[in-house]
Design a protein around this motif. Sequence first.
Motif, PDB file in Angstrom:
ATOM      1  N   ALA A 221       0.801  -1.223   0.000  1.00  0.00           N
ATOM      2  CA  ALA A 221       0.000   0.000   0.000  1.00  0.00           C
ATOM      3  C   ALA A 221       0.834   1.273   0.000  1.00  0.00           C
ATOM      4  CB  ALA A 221      -0.940  -0.008   1.207  1.00  0.00           C
ATOM      5  N   ALA A 222       2.130   1.145   0.309  1.00  0.00           N
ATOM      6  CA  ALA A 222       2.978   2.342   0.399  1.00  0.00           C
ATOM      7  C   ALA A 222       3.091   3.013  -0.960  1.00  0.00           C
ATOM      8  CB  ALA A 222       4.345   1.961   0.932  1.00  0.00           C
ATOM      9  N   LYS A 223       2.828   4.322  -1.011  1.00  0.00           N
ATOM     10  CA  LYS A 223       2.872   5.077  -2.253  1.00  0.00           C
ATOM     11  C   LYS A 223       4.003   6.103  -2.215  1.00  0.00           C
ATOM     12  CE  LYS A 223      -0.882   3.035  -3.689  1.00  0.00           C
ATOM     13  NZ  LYS A 223      -0.826   2.021  -4.770  1.00  0.00           N
ATOM     14  N   ALA A 224       4.438   6.509  -3.385  1.00  0.00           N
ATOM     15  CA  ALA A 224       5.503   7.518  -3.467  1.00  0.00           C
ATOM     16  C   ALA A 224       4.975   8.865  -3.001  1.00  0.00           C
ATOM     17  CB  ALA A 224       5.999   7.607  -4.905  1.00  0.00           C
ATOM     18  N   LYS A 225       5.880   9.655  -2.408  1.00  0.00           N
ATOM     19  CA  LYS A 225       5.547  11.004  -1.955  1.00  0.00           C
ATOM     20  C   LYS A 225       6.507  11.997  -2.611  1.00  0.00           C
ATOM     21  CE  LYS A 225       3.818   9.328   2.513  1.00  0.00           C
ATOM     22  NZ  LYS A 225       3.944   9.427   4.003  1.00  0.00           N
TER      23      LYS A 225
ATOM     24  N   LEU B 165      16.482  -2.905   9.931  1.00  0.00           N
ATOM     25  CA  LEU B 165      15.946  -3.175   8.594  1.00  0.00           C
ATOM     26  C   LEU B 165      14.856  -2.159   8.255  1.00  0.00           C
ATOM     27  CD1 LEU B 165      15.780  -5.039   6.086  1.00  0.00           C
ATOM     28  CD2 LEU B 165      14.057  -6.387   7.350  1.00  0.00           C
ATOM     29  N   PHE B 166      14.947  -1.568   7.107  1.00  0.00           N
ATOM     30  CA  PHE B 166      13.892  -0.641   6.676  1.00  0.00           C
ATOM     31  C   PHE B 166      13.746  -0.696   5.159  1.00  0.00           C
ATOM     32  CE2 PHE B 166      17.779   1.923   6.642  1.00  0.00           C
ATOM     33  CZ  PHE B 166      17.686   2.642   5.455  1.00  0.00           C
ATOM     34  N   LEU B 167      12.572  -0.189   4.727  1.00  0.00           N
ATOM     35  CA  LEU B 167      12.260  -0.131   3.307  1.00  0.00           C
ATOM     36  C   LEU B 167      12.225   1.336   2.889  1.00  0.00           C
ATOM     37  CD1 LEU B 167      11.445  -1.903   0.830  1.00  0.00           C
ATOM     38  CD2 LEU B 167       9.057  -1.377   1.401  1.00  0.00           C
ATOM     39  N   LEU B 168      13.090   1.694   1.948  1.00  0.00           N
ATOM     40  CA  LEU B 168      13.141   3.063   1.459  1.00  0.00           C
ATOM     41  C   LEU B 168      12.158   3.205   0.297  1.00  0.00           C
ATOM     42  CD1 LEU B 168      14.563   5.879   1.442  1.00  0.00           C
ATOM     43  CD2 LEU B 168      16.139   4.918  -0.237  1.00  0.00           C
ATOM     44  N   ILE B 169      11.171   4.116   0.467  1.00  0.00           N
ATOM     45  CA  ILE B 169      10.201   4.387  -0.592  1.00  0.00           C
ATOM     46  C   ILE B 169      10.687   5.633  -1.333  1.00  0.00           C
ATOM     47  CG2 ILE B 169       7.785   4.720  -1.178  1.00  0.00           C
ATOM     48  CD1 ILE B 169       8.365   2.129   0.359  1.00  0.00           C
ATOM     49  N   ALA B 170      11.183   5.456  -2.545  1.00  0.00           N
ATOM     50  CA  ALA B 170      11.738   6.571  -3.305  1.00  0.00           C
ATOM     51  C   ALA B 170      10.621   7.411  -3.915  1.00  0.00           C
ATOM     52  CB  ALA B 170      12.655   6.055  -4.404  1.00  0.00           C
ATOM     53  N   LYS B 171      10.866   8.670  -4.102  1.00  0.00           N
ATOM     54  CA  LYS B 171       9.870   9.567  -4.693  1.00  0.00           C
ATOM     55  C   LYS B 171       9.539   9.163  -6.130  1.00  0.00           C
ATOM     56  CE  LYS B 171      13.350  13.032  -5.972  1.00  0.00           C
ATOM     57  NZ  LYS B 171      13.778  14.444  -5.796  1.00  0.00           N
ATOM     58  N   THR B 172      10.424   8.340  -6.728  1.00  0.00           N
ATOM     59  CA  THR B 172      10.161   7.846  -8.087  1.00  0.00           C
ATOM     60  C   THR B 172       9.260   6.617  -8.081  1.00  0.00           C
ATOM     61  OG1 THR B 172      12.182   6.528  -7.967  1.00  0.00           O
ATOM     62  CG2 THR B 172      12.355   8.723  -8.980  1.00  0.00           C
ATOM     63  N   GLY B 173       8.988   6.075  -6.876  1.00  0.00           N
ATOM     64  CA  GLY B 173       8.092   4.923  -6.763  1.00  0.00           C
ATOM     65  C   GLY B 173       8.792   3.625  -6.424  1.00  0.00           C
ATOM     66  N   GLY B 174      10.127   3.573  -6.509  1.00  0.00           N
ATOM     67  CA  GLY B 174      10.865   2.357  -6.206  1.00  0.00           C
ATOM     68  C   GLY B 174      10.896   2.055  -4.718  1.00  0.00           C
ATOM     69  N   LYS B 175      10.960   0.778  -4.386  1.00  0.00           N
ATOM     70  CA  LYS B 175      11.003   0.338  -2.985  1.00  0.00           C
ATOM     71  C   LYS B 175      12.271  -0.485  -2.775  1.00  0.00           C
ATOM     72  CE  LYS B 175       5.929   0.251  -2.850  1.00  0.00           C
ATOM     73  NZ  LYS B 175       4.708  -0.568  -2.623  1.00  0.00           N
ATOM     74  N   ARG B 176      13.149  -0.011  -1.888  1.00  0.00           N
ATOM     75  CA  ARG B 176      14.485  -0.603  -1.741  1.00  0.00           C
ATOM     76  C   ARG B 176      14.755  -0.968  -0.288  1.00  0.00           C
ATOM     77  NH1 ARG B 176      16.455   4.741  -4.906  1.00  0.00           N
ATOM     78  NH2 ARG B 176      15.496   4.233  -6.920  1.00  0.00           N
ATOM     79  N   TRP B 177      15.182  -2.234  -0.111  1.00  0.00           N
ATOM     80  CA  TRP B 177      15.511  -2.710   1.227  1.00  0.00           C
ATOM     81  C   TRP B 177      16.911  -2.217   1.635  1.00  0.00           C
ATOM     82  CZ3 TRP B 177      11.763  -4.429   4.088  1.00  0.00           C
ATOM     83  CH2 TRP B 177      10.706  -5.140   3.526  1.00  0.00           C
ATOM     84  N   ARG B 178      17.024  -1.778   2.884  1.00  0.00           N
ATOM     85  CA  ARG B 178      18.292  -1.317   3.442  1.00  0.00           C
ATOM     86  C   ARG B 178      18.438  -1.855   4.868  1.00  0.00           C
ATOM     87  NH1 ARG B 178      18.647  -0.189  -1.151  1.00  0.00           N
ATOM     88  NH2 ARG B 178      19.212   1.809  -2.130  1.00  0.00           N
TER      89      ARG B 178
END
Length: 416
Positions: free
Chosen positions: A15-19, A31-44
């Motif tokens: 459900a997470a959307k880009a902002k 552990l976290f999930l980076l939600i990029a403003k371009t819409g990509g979701k990246r684990w870090r």
Amino acid sequence: MARKTIPLTNTEIKAAKAKEKDYKLFDGEGLFLLIAKTGGKRWRLKYRFNNKEKVIALGTYPTISLKEARTKKDEYKNMIANNIDPSEKRKQSKEENKIQEIQKLNTFYKISQEWLESYKYEVTERYLNKLERSLELYVYSFIKDRPIEQIKRLEIIDILKDLKNRELLETAKRVYMLLNKIFMYAVTMEYAPHNIIADIDQNTIIGRVEKKHYPTFIKEKDIKGLLLAIDDYSGDYTTKMALKILPYIFVRSYNIRHMEWIEIDFNKKEWTIPANKMKTKTEFILPLPNQVITLLEEIKQFSGDEQYVFPSFRHNDRPMSDNTLVSALRRMGYTKDEFVPHSFRSMFSTIAYENANHEAGHKFTSEVIEALLAHKEKNKIKDAYNRASYKEGMRELIQWYANWLNNLKKDSKKEN
């Protein structure tokens, strides 16, 4: 009291959307999930190592699921507990993979061809072609595409055993020496850490190889017969003239076939063979007896406008082929076990040594005989001295030998 992080759920992640700006969704334990403003979701994964805060990428969602991201996190946490920095470990692994990829490209074929290119300045073109031919016939079918660093001794032993089983013992010995040169080059250029050929005892694998001597004629009646057979040869004119000259100067087949008019000095009665045509890679000045000068003057009327004294009968701009002289000797009735073009050298050597310091022979020493054969003296200073000091002796000896050959033919004609 530290705030407790509520673990993420798959529903929340989907459900997470880009902002307007990048933001993070935390799962706990770094552990976290980076939600990029371009819409990509990246684990870090954020962690501390040696009191420094670091972040390492684990992949993108949904390629890496929530469950897989947590598994990776646990693996890295375990590495940190064992004093291993995940970032450095990954960097090291990438470097190792890069090296392995390079090693895969450094095949035996690639390195052997590179060595041949570097070696061509040390040997004649003919000899270089012979080496390349040996690789194609006896080696490449075994290890051509193998990374040179990964080749094992047993693979080399298989090559040598194959030749031994085919009763090609002399060839096996030469292939062993050839492989040794290539692997020495590979070690020098850091393509391989060790020369594995040095660890192989060729006598154990191949067995001792008796040195094979070229067949030749040493009896006067046999030499007479050969000279008369050459005079009576009814084949190609150029071939016949090459055969008529060869007994007097007894050079290697390659040299007589590649003789050029520009190399002949009729005034000085000398033939200067360039270093790149010599097995010793040293320029060689051969005095020419009167008989050869006479023959060359005759031939000049036929091929004097060409580059080569003995051009190919198919192409005037190319030298006589390697097989021409051999085939002519076979047409004259001589088998390979009786006589080959190289045999003229052995014939001269035998006659010259047998007639040294002889009342009806000549006065010249072994040094002069070896100098005429262009055999290289191991001592470089002595070698240079020999070439300078034996020049007159070489001229007198080669003329003596030419006269000796002519006298054989004259005696034969008297007998008939």
